[in-house]
Design a protein around this motif. Structure first.
Motif, short mmCIF file in Angstrom:
data_model
loop_
_atom_site.label_atom_id
_atom_site.label_comp_id
_atom_site.label_asym_id
_atom_site.label_seq_id
_atom_site.Cartn_x
_atom_site.Cartn_y
_atom_site.Cartn_z
N MET A 125 0.81 -1.22 0.00
CA MET A 125 0.00 0.00 0.00
C MET A 125 0.84 1.27 0.00
N LEU A 126 2.15 1.16 0.28
CA LEU A 126 3.02 2.33 0.16
C LEU A 126 3.10 2.80 -1.29
N LEU A 127 2.74 1.93 -2.21
CA LEU A 127 2.73 2.29 -3.63
C LEU A 127 1.50 3.12 -3.99
N GLY A 128 0.45 2.99 -3.20
CA GLY A 128 -0.80 3.70 -3.49
C GLY A 128 -1.76 2.83 -4.27
N ALA A 129 -3.05 2.96 -3.98
CA ALA A 129 -4.06 2.10 -4.59
C ALA A 129 -4.13 2.29 -6.10
N GLU A 130 -4.01 3.52 -6.58
CA GLU A 130 -4.11 3.76 -8.02
C GLU A 130 -3.01 3.04 -8.79
N ARG A 131 -1.79 3.11 -8.28
CA ARG A 131 -0.68 2.43 -8.97
C ARG A 131 -0.84 0.92 -8.88
N LEU A 132 -1.32 0.43 -7.75
CA LEU A 132 -1.57 -1.01 -7.63
C LEU A 132 -2.62 -1.46 -8.64
N GLY A 133 -3.67 -0.65 -8.80
CA GLY A 133 -4.69 -0.97 -9.79
C GLY A 133 -4.13 -1.03 -11.19
N GLY A 134 -3.24 -0.09 -11.51
CA GLY A 134 -2.61 -0.09 -12.83
C GLY A 134 -1.76 -1.33 -13.06
N LEU A 135 -1.07 -1.79 -12.01
CA LEU A 135 -0.27 -3.00 -12.14
C LEU A 135 -1.14 -4.23 -12.39
N ALA A 136 -2.28 -4.28 -11.71
CA ALA A 136 -3.20 -5.40 -11.92
C ALA A 136 -3.68 -5.45 -13.37
N GLU A 137 -4.00 -4.30 -13.92
CA GLU A 137 -4.46 -4.26 -15.31
C GLU A 137 -3.34 -4.64 -16.27
N GLN A 138 -2.12 -4.25 -15.95
CA GLN A 138 -0.98 -4.60 -16.79
C GLN A 138 -0.77 -6.12 -16.81
N LEU A 186 -5.13 1.29 4.68
CA LEU A 186 -6.40 1.07 3.99
C LEU A 186 -7.46 2.06 4.47
N ASN A 187 -8.18 2.65 3.53
CA ASN A 187 -9.34 3.49 3.84
C ASN A 187 -10.37 3.29 2.74
N GLU A 188 -11.49 3.98 2.84
CA GLU A 188 -12.56 3.76 1.85
C GLU A 188 -12.13 4.13 0.44
N ALA A 189 -11.40 5.23 0.30
CA ALA A 189 -10.97 5.65 -1.03
C ALA A 189 -10.09 4.58 -1.67
N ALA A 190 -9.15 4.02 -0.89
CA ALA A 190 -8.27 2.97 -1.41
C ALA A 190 -9.06 1.71 -1.75
N LEU A 191 -10.01 1.35 -0.89
CA LEU A 191 -10.77 0.13 -1.13
C LEU A 191 -11.65 0.25 -2.37
N ARG A 192 -12.15 1.45 -2.63
CA ARG A 192 -12.94 1.63 -3.86
C ARG A 192 -12.09 1.37 -5.10
N VAL A 193 -10.87 1.89 -5.08
CA VAL A 193 -9.97 1.70 -6.22
C VAL A 193 -9.60 0.23 -6.37
N LEU A 194 -9.24 -0.41 -5.26
CA LEU A 194 -8.86 -1.82 -5.31
C LEU A 194 -10.03 -2.68 -5.79
N ARG A 195 -11.23 -2.36 -5.32
CA ARG A 195 -12.43 -3.09 -5.78
C ARG A 195 -12.63 -2.91 -7.28
N ASP A 196 -12.47 -1.69 -7.76
CA ASP A 196 -12.69 -1.42 -9.18
C ASP A 196 -11.69 -2.18 -10.06
N HIS A 197 -10.54 -2.51 -9.49
CA HIS A 197 -9.52 -3.27 -10.25
C HIS A 197 -9.50 -4.74 -9.87
N ASP A 198 -10.51 -5.16 -9.13
CA ASP A 198 -10.68 -6.57 -8.77
C ASP A 198 -9.43 -7.14 -8.08
N ILE A 199 -8.94 -6.40 -7.09
CA ILE A 199 -7.81 -6.84 -6.28
C ILE A 199 -8.33 -7.25 -4.91
N THR A 200 -8.14 -8.50 -4.54
CA THR A 200 -8.57 -8.95 -3.22
C THR A 200 -7.51 -8.58 -2.18
#
Length: 401
Positions: free
Chosen positions: A95-108, A130-144
């Protein structure tokens, strides 16, 4: 012939291959996307044990390295026609990478795989960020999301602390409660708890159960014969007794949460297979990629000695298939043939499987040894067997009446 560096003198790889044995393709890759952590857990196998190679690696996995990971995983899937694989975004603390970047890695990763293969992307986190904003992003990128938490607040806060020494239970429990909410529950991967033998095991299970997770797993602290586990009672079976108490609390629960270690021991007792690296003889089918692209064995081996995980391979030049020929990987795939004489003669060998591979290490003697938790595992496994057999007998009697 014997493989170069083979840790078990006398085992003939050519004979294994001639007999029809083949390595199992990797079905899971653990990707160290961030090499640092915002906590200072006292038992951490990355920062607090023999291997300190994290110090010389990039804090964040470079983009070109991650691109190579994705390419190599796609190649491995195609080579073996795999229909389902998993990728775990790991650290340090991912999570030090940030949810948005993690989401991008999942899509890659998904883009690199053929449409015939389902990719499950997960993340193991300490939960503090973890907070709600991060969980929304992770959910949108289907990261458990799986979270590490060590039972009740008092016990958790003894070990899982910030670099300033502050406990983290309140922050972690808030994150878990968010994950359990209906809008995020589909991405709740479960809870991971490290066993502490001087705590109340049943109380620990009940605390974890109260979070309403989809699954729980208990992990014995990573130790070996050169760095044995702390035994507050001075005996040989404190960890086994703890697991028995936790198992009984779980087994007697009318609505139990799945616990991977417990279910694996039951399945093995009944002749099935294991889903846990801690027990059984199922071939290990995971590989680790460090932030510099190094392809490595299971990272719990960092507790053994510097470089214990190394294969000499890197995603910049090597395919994952090359790691399937590494002696350490082979040793974790050949089952009973990898066990030493004492383990091979043990009555619970097919259930125990020698225990976790990292826990078998003895300086000067390698890994062909019983687990440093041998007595604990035997006590625990025999208890589970006795309870399962007794219940099966009672059920059979009830059916015949």
């Amino acid at each position: 012939m014997t493989a170069v560096g083979w840790p078990y003198e006398g085992l003939d790889v050519a004979a294994l291959l001639a007999g029809g044995w083949r390595p199992t393709p990797f079905h899971e890759v653990i990707i160290k996307v961030h090499q640092r952590c915002n906590l200072a857990c006292s038992y951490c196998y990355v920062y607090e044990h023999a291997d300190q190679t994290w110090r010389d690696r990039p804090a964040v996995m470079p983009a070109e390295v991650f691109a190579s990971v994705a390419q190599r995983l796609g190649n491995h899937v195609r080579e073996h026609d795999l229909r389902r694989v998993g990728a775990v975004l790991h650290g340090g603390e991912p999570m030090l990478l940030g949810a948005e970047r993690l989401g991008g890695l999942a899509e890659q990763l998904r883009a690199a795989l053929p449409s015939s293969c389902e990719l499950r992307v997960g993340m193991q986190t300490n939960g503090v960020l973890l907070n709600e904003a991060a969980l929304r992003v992770l959910r949108d990128h289907d990261i458990t999301v799986a979270v590490s938490v060590d039972g009740i607040a008092e016990n958790h806060d003894r070990y899982r602390v910030t670099h300033g020494g502050r406990g983290t239970f309140s922050a972690v429990s808030r994150a878990i409660e968010l994950l359990a909410r209906p809008e995020y529950r589909s991405g709740f991967g479960g809870l991971l708890c490290t066993v502490a033998p001087d705590t109340d095991a049943a109380e620990c299970y009940r605390q974890l159960r109260s979070f309403d997770p989809p699954a729980i797993d208990f992990l014995l602290p990573h130790s070996n014969w050169g760095a044995p586990p702390d035994r507050p009672g001075g005996g040989e079976t404190e960890y086994g007794a703890w697991l028995i108490a936790a198992f009984d609390a779980w087994y007697d629960d009318p609505e139990p949460v799945p616990v991977r270690l417990f279910e694996s021991v039951i399945d093995l007792t009944l002749g099935g297979a294991s889903r846990s690296e801690q027990v059984g003889l199922s071939p290990a089918a995971l590989v680790v990629v460090e932030s510099d692209g190094a392809i490595e064995q299971v990272d719990a081996l960092k507790t053994a000695y510097p470089g214990a995980c190394a294969t000499g391979l890197n995603v910049s030049r090597d395919e994952f298939d090359a790691a399937l020929a590494h002696p350490g990987v082979l040793a974790r795939q050949i089952g009973l043939a990898a066990l030493g004489e004492r383990c091979a003669a043990c009555p619970v060998r097919r259930v125990c499987g020698g225990g976790h591979y990292a826990h078998r290490y003895r300086p000067g003697a390698g890994f062909r040894n019983p687990s440093v938790y041998c007595s604990d595992l035997q006590l625990f496994i025999e208890h589970v067997r006795d309870r399962v057999v007794a219940d099966s007998r009672d059920l059979a009697l009830a059916v015949t009446r």
